[in-house]
Enzyme design. Structure first.
Site, PDB file in Angstrom:
ATOM      1  N   GLU A 186     -17.977  79.165   3.891  1.00  0.00           N
ATOM      2  CA  GLU A 186     -18.000  78.434   2.620  1.00  0.00           C
ATOM      3  C   GLU A 186     -16.635  78.701   1.993  1.00  0.00           C
ATOM      4  OE1 GLU A 186     -20.386  76.523   1.573  1.00  0.00           O
ATOM      5  OE2 GLU A 186     -22.271  77.189   2.501  1.00  0.00           O
ATOM      6  N   HIS A 242     -17.790  74.524   5.593  1.00  0.00           N
ATOM      7  CA  HIS A 242     -18.508  74.098   4.388  1.00  0.00           C
ATOM      8  C   HIS A 242     -17.736  74.475   3.135  1.00  0.00           C
ATOM      9  CE1 HIS A 242     -22.530  73.146   6.185  1.00  0.00           C
ATOM     10  NE2 HIS A 242     -22.029  73.896   7.165  1.00  0.00           N
TER      11      HIS A 242
HETATM   12 ZN    ZN Z   1     -22.454  72.701   3.163  1.00  0.00          ZN
END
Ligand code: ZN
Length: 311
Positions: free
Chosen positions: A275, A193
């Protein structure tokens, strides 16, 4: 000498191994199934045993006749062992890569807004993800990094599976994403992500599963292994990309623990999210939109996975 081994030793262990196995299988299973299993057992046995033996035998006879003894073996061994070249430390390991979101989610809001059970509660099937101010979407980013990561892992011998590869119009839902890792009995799963936080909020963080034991969710068996996986990915990602850990989550550790993510709650195998940066921050966005940086990101994640799988 080494060529004595292949000629002399293998027949005995092979016979003794095959004997009891064949007898045991034949005694347990009647009829045609027994025949098939015996064939399988024998085929597997001779397959495992014969491959290297034939190679060694051929090598030693080829090298052994023109050149005397050990010199011949050594000369023969070096080109044979260097020919395959690339080491495959991940041979036999299964890694599932979960590219977050899906480029088609934007056109399928009804489908992705459907609620699915994540154990603790219900949550949207999937989300669109974020994008940079210039419109480079998180879903494009996650697929690109995932494909780069897959290439690196496959080069090291891993079996790699995707939850989606831009080959379906939306999703899959978060519960199905978890299920894909579970059914593959993955040795490691990483969900890729990039974040959508405020400008000035920068850096990467790895999300670890927190303890959840509710409904279909029970993360207790994967807490420790997932943390190990996540710490190794965070360390290698920071080193490889030169990126600092998040300045807005995790207090500088690059690690965060969450119990509200279905993809983690429903996993039965070691799994983390990463992330990679904040798409809404211009400095982070400059990195995330660079192919060279994404290659480093994939390399850092791969190094973490390799480190975890090799122990
Ligand atoms: Zn995401």
């Amino acid at each position: 000498m080494s060529y004595v081994g292949p000629d002399f030793e293998p027949p005995q262990p092979r016979r003794s191994r095959r004997g009891p196995l064949t007898v045991a299988v034949a005694a347990l299973v009647p009829g045609a199934l027994a025949g098939w299993l015996v064939w399988q057992a024998v085929a597997d046995d001779s397959g495992d045993g014969a491959g290297p033996q034939q190679t060694q035998g051929a090598a030693s006879s080829a090298a052994g006749s023109p050149t005397p003894s050990s010199t011949g073996d050594d000369k023969d061994a070096s080109p044979t062992s260097s020919a395959p070249a690339a080491p495959t430390p991940l041979k036999g390991k299964v890694v599932v890569i979960d590219p977050g979101h899906n480029p088609g989610n934007f056109q399928h809001t009804a489908e992705i807004n459907r609620k699915v059970n994540i154990g603790t509660n219900s949550k949207e099937c999937d989300t669109t993800g974020t994008a940079t101010n210039a419109g480079y979407t998180e879903a494009q980013f996650t697929l690109d990094v995932s494909r780069r990561l897959r290439t690196i892992l496959q080069q090291q011998g891993a079996t790699v599976k995707f939850t989606q590869n831009g080959d379906r119009s939306w999703g899959p839902c978060i519960d199905e994403r978890a299920e894909i890792g579970n059914k593959a009995n993955a040795d490691a799963v990483v969900s890729i992500h990039a974040d959508g936080a405020g400008a000035g909020q920068r850096g990467f963080h790895v999300i670890l599963p927190g303890t959840v034991h509710d409904g279909a969710a029970d993360t207790r068996p994967i807490i420790a292994t997932s943390r190990d996986l996540g710490e190794r990915i965070a360390g290698n990602f920071a080193r490889e990309t030169g990126t600092a850990p998040s300045n807005y989550i995790g207090e500088g550790t690059g690690l965060d623990v969450r119990t509200d993510l279905g993809g983690l709650n429903l996993s039965t195998v070691p799994k983390v999210f990463i992330e990679c940066g904040n798409m809404r921050d211009s400095q982070d966005a400059a990195r995330l939109t660079s192919g060279a940086w994404r290659q480093k990101a994939a390399s850092g994640i791969s190094d973490g996975i390799v480190s975890f799988l090799r122990g």
